[in-house]
Design an enzyme around this catalytic site. Structure first.
Site, PDB file in Angstrom:
ATOM      1  N   LYS A  91     -35.945 -25.143  54.655  1.00 42.37           N
ATOM      2  CA  LYS A  91     -36.297 -26.449  55.214  1.00 42.37           C
ATOM      3  C   LYS A  91     -37.758 -26.460  55.642  1.00 42.37           C
ATOM      4  O   LYS A  91     -38.508 -27.393  55.309  1.00 42.37           O
ATOM      5  CB  LYS A  91     -35.384 -26.740  56.412  1.00 42.37           C
ATOM      6  N   ARG A 137     -34.680 -30.426  49.040  1.00 47.50           N
ATOM      7  CA  ARG A 137     -34.332 -29.091  48.547  1.00 47.50           C
ATOM      8  C   ARG A 137     -33.666 -29.252  47.191  1.00 47.50           C
ATOM      9  O   ARG A 137     -33.229 -30.356  46.834  1.00 47.50           O
ATOM     10  CB  ARG A 137     -33.387 -28.393  49.517  1.00 47.50           C
ATOM     11  N   HIS A 154     -19.530 -33.565  54.325  1.00 39.40           N
ATOM     12  CA  HIS A 154     -19.384 -32.111  54.296  1.00 39.40           C
ATOM     13  C   HIS A 154     -18.420 -31.650  53.208  1.00 39.40           C
ATOM     14  O   HIS A 154     -18.708 -30.750  52.431  1.00 39.40           O
ATOM     15  CB  HIS A 154     -18.909 -31.627  55.673  1.00 39.40           C
ATOM     16  N   ARG A 208     -34.355 -28.022  64.654  1.00 35.81           N
ATOM     17  CA  ARG A 208     -33.513 -27.905  63.466  1.00 35.81           C
ATOM     18  C   ARG A 208     -33.475 -26.477  62.945  1.00 35.81           C
ATOM     19  O   ARG A 208     -34.502 -25.831  62.804  1.00 35.81           O
ATOM     20  CB  ARG A 208     -34.060 -28.808  62.352  1.00 35.81           C
ATOM     21  N   SER A 222     -18.757   4.876  25.952  1.00 37.20           N
ATOM     22  CA  SER A 222     -18.492   3.616  26.632  1.00 37.20           C
ATOM     23  C   SER A 222     -18.061   3.964  28.047  1.00 37.20           C
ATOM     24  O   SER A 222     -17.091   4.704  28.240  1.00 37.20           O
ATOM     25  CB  SER A 222     -17.403   2.837  25.900  1.00 37.20           C
ATOM     26  N   MET A 277     -25.182 -24.194  60.753  1.00 36.74           N
ATOM     27  CA  MET A 277     -25.898 -23.936  61.998  1.00 36.74           C
ATOM     28  C   MET A 277     -26.222 -25.276  62.670  1.00 36.74           C
ATOM     29  O   MET A 277     -25.840 -26.318  62.194  1.00 36.74           O
ATOM     30  CB  MET A 277     -27.149 -23.123  61.720  1.00 36.74           C
ATOM     31  N   GLY A 304     -24.603 -27.510  57.226  1.00 38.52           N
ATOM     32  CA  GLY A 304     -23.769 -27.741  58.397  1.00 38.52           C
ATOM     33  C   GLY A 304     -23.319 -26.493  59.147  1.00 38.52           C
ATOM     34  O   GLY A 304     -22.559 -26.586  60.096  1.00 38.52           O
ATOM     35  N   CYS A 325     -17.194  -0.917  29.455  1.00 35.84           N
ATOM     36  CA  CYS A 325     -16.044  -1.775  29.180  1.00 35.84           C
ATOM     37  C   CYS A 325     -15.132  -1.972  30.381  1.00 35.84           C
ATOM     38  O   CYS A 325     -14.000  -2.364  30.228  1.00 35.84           O
ATOM     39  CB  CYS A 325     -15.250  -1.225  27.999  1.00 35.84           C
ATOM     40  N   TYR A 327     -24.702  -2.455  25.256  1.00 36.80           N
ATOM     41  CA  TYR A 327     -23.860  -3.651  25.367  1.00 36.80           C
ATOM     42  C   TYR A 327     -22.977  -3.601  26.604  1.00 36.80           C
ATOM     43  O   TYR A 327     -22.782  -2.534  27.195  1.00 36.80           O
ATOM     44  CB  TYR A 327     -22.991  -3.834  24.118  1.00 36.80           C
TER      45      TYR A 327
HETATM   46  P1  ADP Z   1     -28.784 -29.851  58.457  1.00 38.52           P
HETATM   47  O1  ADP Z   1     -29.469 -28.617  58.048  1.00 38.52           O
HETATM   48  O2  ADP Z   1     -27.417 -29.617  58.997  1.00 38.52           O
HETATM   49  O3  ADP Z   1     -28.867 -30.913  57.408  1.00 38.52           O
HETATM   50  P2  ADP Z   1     -31.012 -31.083  59.739  1.00 38.52           P
HETATM   51  O4  ADP Z   1     -31.910 -30.201  60.534  1.00 38.52           O
HETATM   52  O5  ADP Z   1     -31.472 -31.430  58.389  1.00 38.52           O
HETATM   53  O6  ADP Z   1     -29.578 -30.419  59.718  1.00 38.52           O
HETATM   54  O7  ADP Z   1     -30.770 -32.377  60.578  1.00 38.52           O
HETATM   55  C1  ADP Z   1     -29.768 -33.289  60.243  1.00 38.52           C
HETATM   56  C2  ADP Z   1     -30.272 -34.702  60.282  1.00 38.52           C
HETATM   57  O8  ADP Z   1     -30.836 -35.002  61.521  1.00 38.52           O
HETATM   58  C3  ADP Z   1     -31.361 -35.009  59.283  1.00 38.52           C
HETATM   59  O9  ADP Z   1     -30.874 -35.297  58.037  1.00 38.52           O
HETATM   60  C4  ADP Z   1     -31.985 -36.233  59.902  1.00 38.52           C
HETATM   61  O10 ADP Z   1     -31.242 -37.357  59.546  1.00 38.52           O
HETATM   62  C5  ADP Z   1     -31.831 -35.959  61.366  1.00 38.52           C
HETATM   63  N1  ADP Z   1     -33.122 -35.473  61.880  1.00 38.52           N
HETATM   64  C6  ADP Z   1     -33.554 -34.224  61.999  1.00 38.52           C
HETATM   65  N2  ADP Z   1     -34.806 -34.191  62.495  1.00 38.52           N
HETATM   66  C7  ADP Z   1     -35.175 -35.458  62.676  1.00 38.52           C
HETATM   67  C8  ADP Z   1     -36.354 -36.090  63.142  1.00 38.52           C
HETATM   68  N3  ADP Z   1     -37.417 -35.395  63.516  1.00 38.52           N
HETATM   69  N4  ADP Z   1     -36.374 -37.430  63.203  1.00 38.52           N
HETATM   70  C9  ADP Z   1     -35.294 -38.148  62.837  1.00 38.52           C
HETATM   71  N5  ADP Z   1     -34.161 -37.630  62.385  1.00 38.52           N
HETATM   72  C10 ADP Z   1     -34.088 -36.288  62.303  1.00 38.52           C
HETATM   73 MG    MG Z   2     -30.493 -31.512  56.577  1.00 40.90          MG
END
Ligand code: ADP
Ligand code: MG
Ligand code: MG
Length: 923
Positions: A47, A361, A479, A117, A810, A128, A126, A877, A897
């Site tokens: 990220k 990503r 999710h 984040r 083999s 962490m 989801g 094998c 192989y």
């Molecule tokens: P995950 O890795 O679980 O997707 P994120 O860190 O991407 O968690 O955060 C989830 C959501 O929170 C993002 O998709 C965004 O919608 C919101 N978010 C995170 N940081 C910001 C920010 N600085 N401003 C507005 N929304 C945010």
């Molecule tokens: Mg995210």
């Protein structure tokens, strides 16, 4: 000379300088430039690296900074404490952020708010934690209200913050807050969160603060710096929460790499109807189709879309609602896809019609989509065929081979309901309502369908074992959908008509009530759900391979074939299959195997009507009777070999002489004892009883304390040379017959379990004598080889001696693993789990080669063998022949192989190509 010295001096100075400059732990992004970029995933996490990359590209990304994964590792080294120097560096960067954002932490007029984040090198959706709106307290919330003139928005943000902080940092269960929110909603008579007005939200805030006091025995912290420190450390801690650990175990992500923490200034999707938030993909991640794909919610923040609480709207509708932002989003995401040369999964927020990018990503996709996208990107000239080969996870190909519903059977049944087709595939199984039950039932060998209102990250273990995942709420990016696609599990989400009663363990659908254990089926490509069990039929690809369908009728087959044809251009390893029957050999050939690496002759003994003859051979107490029985087997084996040779169209076929201990062909001792006792008590005498008694006697004679180390393999051939004679004769006679018919065939006769060259010499003499005899009788010459399996450690160690007799090796890595570790393959299940929990073993060594131990024997055996015979052909094998990481190792040590089961052949082709491509890239 003098010059050199000077150069040395500056180099020395440089290292000295390096030593004194403190290590950098925090990286800034914002104001059009960033300290990092996409190549720094190890340090910044995925990220963080991509936020930096997007910032550098001039995209609208809210500014912030990334605290590196090094800081996370240090946090754990220090016994879960953040080092003072890391903290100081963070505060310095916070100052910079305040300047760039032109807002300050705790300000009574224009407060800076941030999100905290998580983000590891490999995305773990989801798993962490994330905290939004940090910096709010009783004072700044009023400042936010005054600044925006929007009290509802200010208090909505505050209550969200307390909720997230309370849960993640103070570890208060989520339902504590949900309970309070529900209570207020009920009192105000509203259904949806956005309907709560400022007064109601103030009440929610008060209740939340009381809940914090009650459950955490402290007041909600008002100091933004304290909030920030607490959140940062909680994100570090979330690296070790149970679901994150489980996720890493499933996806084999190392435990010690840690997560980065991104601190980013907030933008708001919850300021009103001109704001919103969403997630999307540049292509359809379920089918690979080139279409803009995603979902959004108006007046919402962050996780609302992903959490599956409100069912979101299709991204196409955004075009009507906010055309300018939509157009910009299309432009940016198209650019991102071109830049990264891969499908992108993005997150965005719109604040008062202004678009901000929050994440991008490479999109997780199904195996089906992976093949479609890779081939499309080549035709769009975005990537080369070589790059396309590297884009598809070899294991993903197995999803394309999974069975589909038999369309005739499927049509017969009425549709009970329909949901969103989140991940394709046919799924049929018994309904369970919790992840734990799914695991329990699956352990008993049952096929289960996990049916949930919505899935949460804690359900991951249950999703993993289920045939399919069905949810009542949530969209295509929820999710359940994301994880389902990643696992290649058929998934249907947001089937709103389902009425699930988790407590009563029932679900109502299409006017019927299903209980736990009832059968349910769905098609993840269409989203259709039906009650009952449905028969399946082979996948489209298999239908083409076995001739039921024409290649041009199947788009997916053509793509699959194209991708593998590119792969074949780059691989060095040849791919063979393990097959014992002509029909298996045909399928293997269709999948691209060019040769049989292991044909187990004893499997042919189990063929119809053969077991009595085999038993006759085993029961014979003299050579003459044994030869008589063998003479009956001869034509049958010859027929088998003829078929297998023919199916391989001139590619080599390795046939192993008899391997298992003979008792495997006889009935079980206990069963025979029961039979004898029954006949005796019934007072029956005569042939049947005598026969049973004779069998029992022989079974007792053959009894071994440790059959795995007993009278088997080459040892059988040495004690009963007439068996080797019969098998050699069958092989060479079949080869002669084909040669006469003008069909090419290349037999390779393989002697198992050799640990001493003299064992091989003994058996080779038998083979050569018989082959000469047969060729003379038939008046035909055929080329054949005699070689051995290397599967006893002594065989690998003395490979230089063995190679003097062997024309090929083999590696039998199943036995080699058993005998090197001293683990029995059939008993490892009793302790493997404990070994993995304690990290003594990462993986099952029978599934993925132990390269540090067993692999060394493979490498040594190959080297020593080739020292004697430089052009010695060497293959493998065991089960490992179809495992991508093992294949990588075999490629590296220079085997000729790998041989695997027919259905693994495509995986092996792709893995071998990737191994070769990566080797050239790094050399
Ligand atoms: P995950 O890795 O679980 O997707 P994120 O860190 O991407 O968690 O955060 C989830 C959501 O929170 C993002 O998709 C965004 O919608 C919101 N978010 C995170 N940081 C910001 C920010 N600085 N401003 C507005 N929304 C945010
Ligand atoms: Mg995210
Ligand atoms: Mg073996």
């Amino acid at each position: 000379m003098a010059k050199k010295k000077a150069a040395k001096k500056t180099a020395a100075k440089k290292t000295a300088a390096k030593k004194t400059t403190a290590k950098k732990f925090v990286y800034f992004f914002g104001g059009g430039k960033a300290d990092g970029d996409r190549t720094m995933r190890d340090t910044l996490g995925g990220k963080g690296a991509n936020l930096a990359e997007m910032t550098n590209a001039g995209l609208p990304v809210p500014p912030g900074f990334t605290i590196s994964t090094d800081a996370c590792r240090l946090y754990y080294e220090k016994g879960t404490k953040t080092a003072p120097n890391v903290d100081a560096e963070m505060l310095a960067h916070l100052k910079t952020l305040e300047k760039v954002a032109k807002k300050s932490f705790g300000s009574k007029t224009d407060p800076l708010l941030v999100s905290v984040r998580s983000g590891a090198k490999f995305s773990m959706p989801g798993m962490m934690d994330t905290i939004l709106n940090l910096g709010l307290n009783d004072t700044t919330v009023e400042a936010l209200k005054a600044k925006t003139g929007n009290g509802r928005f200010a208090y909505d943000s505050y209550r969200r913050f307390i909720q997230m902080f309370g849960n993640v940092v103070l570890e208060i269960p989520k339902d504590v807050f949900e309970h309070e929110l529900e209570a207020v909603k009920k009192a105000k008579g509203v259904k949806e969160d956005p309907q709560l007005d400022e007064a109601a939200l103030r009440e929610v805030v008060d209740r939340y603060k009381q809940a914090v006091r009650k459950h955490a025995k402290q007041d909600f912290p008002q100091d933004p710096i304290e909030q920030l420190r607490g959140s940062r450390d909680a994100v570090f801690r979330s690296w070790q929460n149970p679901r994150a650990k489980e996720y890493r175990r499933i996806y084999e992500i190392p435990d010690n790499i840690g997560t980065a923490v991104n601190v980013q200034s907030m933008v708001f999707g919850n300021t009103g109807d001109r704001s919103g938030t969403g997630v999307g993909f540049t292509r359809n991640p379920a089918t690979g189709a080139k279409e803009f794909y995603g979902e959004f919610l108006i007046n919402a923040q962050g996780e609302d879309v992903v959490a599956g609480i409100r069912t979101p709207r299709q991204i196409a509708e955004l075009e009507q609602v906010m055309p300018k932002a939509y157009k910009q989003l299309r432009t940016i995401t198209t650019r991102l896809e071109k830049h990264y040369k891969d499908i992108q999964d993005f997150e965005f927020t719109i604040q008062d019609e202004e678009l901000f990018m929050l994440q991008t990503r490479s999109g997780k996709r199904t195996g089906y989509a992976a093949v479609v996208i890779a081939t499309d990107l080549v035709s769009e000239k975005l990537v080369t065929p070589k790059e396309a080969v590297l884009m598809v996870e070899p294991e993903a190909l197995t999803q394309l081979l999974a069975p589909i519903f038999d369309p005739k059977e499927w049509k017969k049944m009425p549709v009970a309901t329909k949901g969103l087709p989140a991940s394709p595939g046919a799924a049929s199984g018994q309904v369970v309502f919790t992840a734990d039950h799914a695991v329990e039932w699956a352990r008993d060998g049952k096929k289960v369908m996990l049916v949930r209102k919505e899935t949460v990250p804690d359900d991951i273990h249950g999703m993993y074992v289920a045939q399919g995942i069905l949810t009542a709420t949530g969209g295509m990016t929820s999710h359940a959908a994301v994880v389902g696609r990643q696992m290649g599990k058929p998934s249907v989400v947001g089937a709103g008509a389902l009425q699930i009663d988790e407590r009563a363990r029932t679900v109502q659908v299409g006017g019927q009530t299903l209980k736990e254990g009832d059968w349910l089926s769905f098609d993840g490509l269409t989203g259709e759900v039906k009650t009952g069990q449905v028969a399946t039929k082979p996948s489209e690809i298999l239908q083409v391979v076995n001739g039921e369908m024409k290649e041009h009728q199947s788009d997916i087959f053509s793509r699959f074939n194209l991708l593998l044809s590119w792969a074949d251009k780059h691989r060095r390893l040849a791919i063979r299959a393990n097959a014992d029957q002509p029909d298996q050999a045909e399928i293997a050939y269709g999948f691209g195997a060019r040769g049989i690496g292991l044909c187990r002759t004893e499997h042919m003994f189990f063929g119809e009507g053969r077991i009595p003859i085999v038993q006759e051979m085993i029961l014979a107490d003299n050579e003459k009777d044994r030869r008589a029985a063998l003479a009956k087997l001869l034509p049958l084996q010859r027929g088998d070999f003829y078929g297998v040779f023919k199916a391989m169209h001139g590619s080599p076929v390795t046939i192993r002489t008899i391997d298992p201990p003979l008792h495997e062909f006889l009935p079980k001792r206990e069963d025979l004892m029961v039979d004898v006792a029954k006949l005796e008590t019934a007072g029956k005498k005569g042939a049947e009883l005598d026969e049973k008694k004779r069998l029992l006697h022989r079974v007792e004679q053959l009894h071994e304390f440790n059959p795995m180390l007993g009278h088997r393999g080459v040892r059988l051939g040495i004690t009963y040379p007439e068996i080797t004679e019969m098998q050699s004769r069958a092989i060479i006679e079949a080869a002669c017959q084909l040669t006469k018919e003008g069909i090419k065939c290349v037999p390779e006769i393989m002697i198992p379990l050799v640990g001493d060259v003299r064992e091989l010499r003994d058996q080779k003499a038998v083979v050569v004598r018989i082959a000469d005899e047969v060729m003379k009788e038939q008046g035909v010459k055929v080329k054949y080889l005699v070689g051995t399996m290397i599967e006893v450690p002594r065989g690998a160690i003395t490979a230089n001696e063995i190679a003097a007799e062997a024309e090929f090796f083999s590696f039998g890595t199943n036995d080699l693993t058993q005998l090197t570790y001293g683990f029995s393959r059939d008993d490892i299940g009793k302790f493997l789990g404990s070994y993995q929990d304690r990290r003594i073993l990462e993986r099952d060594p029978f599934a993925s080669l132990d390269t540090t131990g067993v692999g060394q024997l493979v490498e040594m055996g190959t080297k020593r063998g080739r020292a004697t015979k430089p052009d010695l052909k060497v293959g493998i094998c065991g089960e490992h022949g179809g495992d991508p990481s093992s294949i990588h190792f075999f490629d590296k040590v220079g085997l000729d192989y790998v041989s695997c089961s027919p259905y693994r052949v495509p995986v092996a082709r792709l893995a071998a190509a990737q191994s070769a491509l990566k080797a050239t890239a790094f050399s």
